[in-house]
Design a protein around this motif. Sequence first.
Motif, PDB file in Angstrom:
ATOM      1  N   LEU A 265       0.834  -1.202   0.000  1.00 45.49           N
ATOM      2  CA  LEU A 265       0.000   0.000   0.000  1.00 45.49           C
ATOM      3  C   LEU A 265       0.870   1.254   0.000  1.00 45.49           C
ATOM      4  O   LEU A 265       0.596   2.201  -0.754  1.00 45.49           O
ATOM      5  CB  LEU A 265      -0.918  -0.007   1.224  1.00 45.49           C
ATOM      6  N   LEU A 266       1.917   1.254   0.794  1.00 46.28           N
ATOM      7  CA  LEU A 266       2.780   2.427   0.857  1.00 46.28           C
ATOM      8  C   LEU A 266       3.467   2.685  -0.482  1.00 46.28           C
ATOM      9  O   LEU A 266       3.648   3.841  -0.884  1.00 46.28           O
ATOM     10  CB  LEU A 266       3.826   2.255   1.965  1.00 46.28           C
ATOM     11  N   ARG A 267       3.845   1.622  -1.179  1.00 47.35           N
ATOM     12  CA  ARG A 267       4.435   1.804  -2.505  1.00 47.35           C
ATOM     13  C   ARG A 267       3.404   2.377  -3.473  1.00 47.35           C
ATOM     14  O   ARG A 267       3.708   3.245  -4.301  1.00 47.35           O
ATOM     15  CB  ARG A 267       4.989   0.485  -3.028  1.00 47.35           C
ATOM     16  N   ALA A 268       2.165   1.892  -3.375  1.00 54.00           N
ATOM     17  CA  ALA A 268       1.117   2.342  -4.296  1.00 54.00           C
ATOM     18  C   ALA A 268       0.800   3.827  -4.107  1.00 54.00           C
ATOM     19  O   ALA A 268       0.498   4.539  -5.073  1.00 54.00           O
ATOM     20  CB  ALA A 268      -0.149   1.509  -4.110  1.00 54.00           C
ATOM     21  N   VAL A 269       0.884   4.292  -2.852  1.00 54.40           N
ATOM     22  CA  VAL A 269       0.561   5.701  -2.581  1.00 54.40           C
ATOM     23  C   VAL A 269       1.811   6.575  -2.518  1.00 54.40           C
ATOM     24  O   VAL A 269       1.720   7.771  -2.229  1.00 54.40           O
ATOM     25  CB  VAL A 269      -0.259   5.835  -1.277  1.00 54.40           C
ATOM     26  N   GLU A 270       2.972   5.947  -2.766  1.00 54.72           N
ATOM     27  CA  GLU A 270       4.259   6.650  -2.781  1.00 54.72           C
ATOM     28  C   GLU A 270       4.553   7.340  -1.460  1.00 54.72           C
ATOM     29  O   GLU A 270       4.946   8.512  -1.392  1.00 54.72           O
ATOM     30  CB  GLU A 270       4.305   7.665  -3.936  1.00 54.72           C
ATOM     31  N   GLU A 271       4.350   6.590  -0.388  1.00 54.24           N
ATOM     32  CA  GLU A 271       4.636   7.121   0.946  1.00 54.24           C
ATOM     33  C   GLU A 271       5.415   6.078   1.747  1.00 54.24           C
ATOM     34  O   GLU A 271       5.091   5.758   2.893  1.00 54.24           O
ATOM     35  CB  GLU A 271       3.328   7.469   1.676  1.00 54.24           C
ATOM     36  N   GLN A 272       6.499   5.550   1.148  1.00 56.09           N
ATOM     37  CA  GLN A 272       7.260   4.487   1.800  1.00 56.09           C
ATOM     38  C   GLN A 272       7.865   4.931   3.127  1.00 56.09           C
ATOM     39  O   GLN A 272       8.166   4.093   3.991  1.00 56.09           O
ATOM     40  CB  GLN A 272       8.377   3.987   0.879  1.00 56.09           C
ATOM     41  N   SER A 273       8.030   6.222   3.333  1.00 49.57           N
ATOM     42  CA  SER A 273       8.629   6.698   4.580  1.00 49.57           C
ATOM     43  C   SER A 273       7.790   6.328   5.798  1.00 49.57           C
ATOM     44  O   SER A 273       8.317   6.209   6.917  1.00 49.57           O
ATOM     45  CB  SER A 273       8.825   8.217   4.532  1.00 49.57           C
ATOM     46  N   LEU A 274       6.498   6.118   5.584  1.00 48.29           N
ATOM     47  CA  LEU A 274       5.630   5.754   6.711  1.00 48.29           C
ATOM     48  C   LEU A 274       6.000   4.394   7.293  1.00 48.29           C
ATOM     49  O   LEU A 274       5.674   4.104   8.454  1.00 48.29           O
ATOM     50  CB  LEU A 274       4.163   5.736   6.260  1.00 48.29           C
ATOM     51  N   ASP A 277       7.998   5.006  10.314  1.00 47.05           N
ATOM     52  CA  ASP A 277       7.393   5.817  11.366  1.00 47.05           C
ATOM     53  C   ASP A 277       7.029   4.891  12.531  1.00 47.05           C
ATOM     54  O   ASP A 277       6.265   3.939  12.359  1.00 47.05           O
ATOM     55  CB  ASP A 277       6.137   6.512  10.828  1.00 47.05           C
ATOM     56  N   PRO A 278       7.564   5.106  13.726  1.00 48.11           N
ATOM     57  CA  PRO A 278       7.297   4.191  14.849  1.00 48.11           C
ATOM     58  C   PRO A 278       5.821   4.068  15.196  1.00 48.11           C
ATOM     59  O   PRO A 278       5.399   3.057  15.767  1.00 48.11           O
ATOM     60  CB  PRO A 278       8.094   4.808  16.006  1.00 48.11           C
ATOM     61  N   ARG A 279       5.031   5.059  14.834  1.00 49.52           N
ATOM     62  CA  ARG A 279       3.587   4.970  15.108  1.00 49.52           C
ATOM     63  C   ARG A 279       2.914   3.877  14.284  1.00 49.52           C
ATOM     64  O   ARG A 279       1.839   3.377  14.653  1.00 49.52           O
ATOM     65  CB  ARG A 279       2.906   6.309  14.813  1.00 49.52           C
ATOM     66  N   PHE A 280       3.549   3.508  13.168  1.00 49.40           N
ATOM     67  CA  PHE A 280       2.906   2.584  12.230  1.00 49.40           C
ATOM     68  C   PHE A 280       3.798   1.390  11.888  1.00 49.40           C
ATOM     69  O   PHE A 280       3.511   0.656  10.939  1.00 49.40           O
ATOM     70  CB  PHE A 280       2.549   3.335  10.945  1.00 49.40           C
ATOM     71  N   ALA A 281       4.836   1.165  12.643  1.00 51.20           N
ATOM     72  CA  ALA A 281       5.830   0.150  12.289  1.00 51.20           C
ATOM     73  C   ALA A 281       5.297  -1.274  12.433  1.00 51.20           C
ATOM     74  O   ALA A 281       5.761  -2.194  11.758  1.00 51.20           O
ATOM     75  CB  ALA A 281       7.082   0.330  13.137  1.00 51.20           C
ATOM     76  N   ARG A 286      -0.104   0.433  14.423  1.00 50.66           N
ATOM     77  CA  ARG A 286      -1.034   1.069  13.464  1.00 50.66           C
ATOM     78  C   ARG A 286      -2.434   1.161  14.040  1.00 50.66           C
ATOM     79  O   ARG A 286      -3.146   2.145  13.833  1.00 50.66           O
ATOM     80  CB  ARG A 286      -1.031   0.295  12.143  1.00 50.66           C
ATOM     81  N   HIS A 287      -2.842   0.113  14.755  1.00 49.29           N
ATOM     82  CA  HIS A 287      -4.173   0.139  15.347  1.00 49.29           C
ATOM     83  C   HIS A 287      -4.241   1.134  16.504  1.00 49.29           C
ATOM     84  O   HIS A 287      -5.246   1.836  16.663  1.00 49.29           O
ATOM     85  CB  HIS A 287      -4.562  -1.258  15.816  1.00 49.29           C
ATOM     86  N   ALA A 288      -3.189   1.194  17.287  1.00 45.39           N
ATOM     87  CA  ALA A 288      -3.171   2.128  18.415  1.00 45.39           C
ATOM     88  C   ALA A 288      -3.167   3.580  17.942  1.00 45.39           C
ATOM     89  O   ALA A 288      -3.681   4.470  18.639  1.00 45.39           O
ATOM     90  CB  ALA A 288      -1.948   1.852  19.294  1.00 45.39           C
ATOM     91  N   ASN A 289      -2.603   3.807  16.757  1.00 47.89           N
ATOM     92  CA  ASN A 289      -2.511   5.164  16.213  1.00 47.89           C
ATOM     93  C   ASN A 289      -3.361   5.324  14.952  1.00 47.89           C
ATOM     94  O   ASN A 289      -3.022   6.093  14.045  1.00 47.89           O
ATOM     95  CB  ASN A 289      -1.048   5.499  15.905  1.00 47.89           C
ATOM     96  N   ALA A 290      -4.471   4.604  14.927  1.00 45.11           N
ATOM     97  CA  ALA A 290      -5.311   4.597  13.725  1.00 45.11           C
ATOM     98  C   ALA A 290      -5.815   5.991  13.373  1.00 45.11           C
ATOM     99  O   ALA A 290      -5.892   6.340  12.193  1.00 45.11           O
ATOM    100  CB  ALA A 290      -6.482   3.634  13.913  1.00 45.11           C
ATOM    101  N   ARG A 291      -6.142   6.805  14.358  1.00 41.63           N
ATOM    102  CA  ARG A 291      -6.657   8.148  14.061  1.00 41.63           C
ATOM    103  C   ARG A 291      -5.627   8.982  13.305  1.00 41.63           C
ATOM    104  O   ARG A 291      -5.955   9.680  12.347  1.00 41.63           O
ATOM    105  CB  ARG A 291      -7.056   8.864  15.353  1.00 41.63           C
TER     106      ARG A 291
END
Length: 400
Positions: A265-274, A277-281, A286-291
């Motif tokens: 998904l990150l490749r498809a949206v060109e946001e591989q840096s996420l 990101d420790p919030r989403f690692a 990812r669920h804890a920081n879903a908002r």
Amino acid sequence: MGHALFEGLKVLDCASFIAAPAAATIFADFGADVIKIEPPTGDPYRKLPQIKGQPQSEHNYAWLLTDRSKRSLALDLTKPEGQAVLACLVKSADVFITNMPLRVRARLGIAHEQLAPLNERLIYASFTGYGETGEEASKPGFDSNAYWARSGLMNEVKPDAESAPARSVAGMGDHPAALALYGGIVMALYRREKTGKGGHVASSLLANGFWSNGLPIQAKFCGAMFTPRAPRDEAPNALTNMYRCRDGRWLTLSLLDEERQWPALLRAVEEQSLEYDPRFATKAARHANARDLVVIFDHIFLARDFAEWRRRLDAAGLVFGFVATLDDVAADNQARENGFILPIEDTSFETIDSPIYLDGEEKHSPEQAPEIGQSTDSILLEAGFAEDEIASMRAAGIVR
């Protein structure tokens, strides 16, 4: 075209609004001779498009869909002479379908105990709002209340816990429920092949509504703990959420295999840096920081039109959908290639095919829905009535 699967099967459709006659339509799709029995004034369902709030058209789209490929017999069942005509037809019929209120069936001469003795091979298919026993057995019901509201579906699909209940659209529960009634009739026909005997088939809007909402209801039976549905921007999982695109279209992500699909998904949206990101690692993070992730994806998807996102997500092999408009549905090429949308013979209209297919069995091409009493004479002549008898019945208002 060869012999259709149900060629030679005679089905009497003595029903209205909508599930029961829709079940009969499926039999017509597979070649059965379906006779629509309606009062001389016409089936009240013919007037559905006139109800305020329904789509406005010069064409009767409701009748076209649910009563295509049938023959119409306009018969007054409030008169003994009309009931005698029906009894004559029942003697040679295979299936009788009705959803008339239980309390009025005996008065019209169509109760199971009245028709079954006339034909031991008859399959009597009964459809009700709330079932055939109990204090509400005779209570009338439409799918908006008996299927959608009473089953809990109306409450479960609200956008969030504080929203008003979600309104249904006409026939939304009826057409799925028609499949249950159709399946029950086919089961009874199969048993008849073994025993030579007919039977009484029953289904209801309430039973089908409960079945459609089965997962939450089963969870309740198992003592599950329920979390109130959160608003879209507070969704507990950003990877199973809806997002708006630049052109106003909405798409829905359904990424359940997160460990594999998150990098894609990150490749498809060109946001591989996420990915770093420790919030989403991790999935838990990812669920804890879903908002936070929903806010980020809101900005990402608003940057491009839906067509571009569709191309990118398809190329990545990701599971997603889009919130289709009726314009999208009418132009859906995938549906056309699979035959889900079909032309109606000798008209400029198309219709929706019934959603059952059997290898080696060609379905009957949809035909125009009948006018009131369009086939009255031919049906009665086939049943053995003489032309002067038919003329007398017409003059007396028994048939139209």
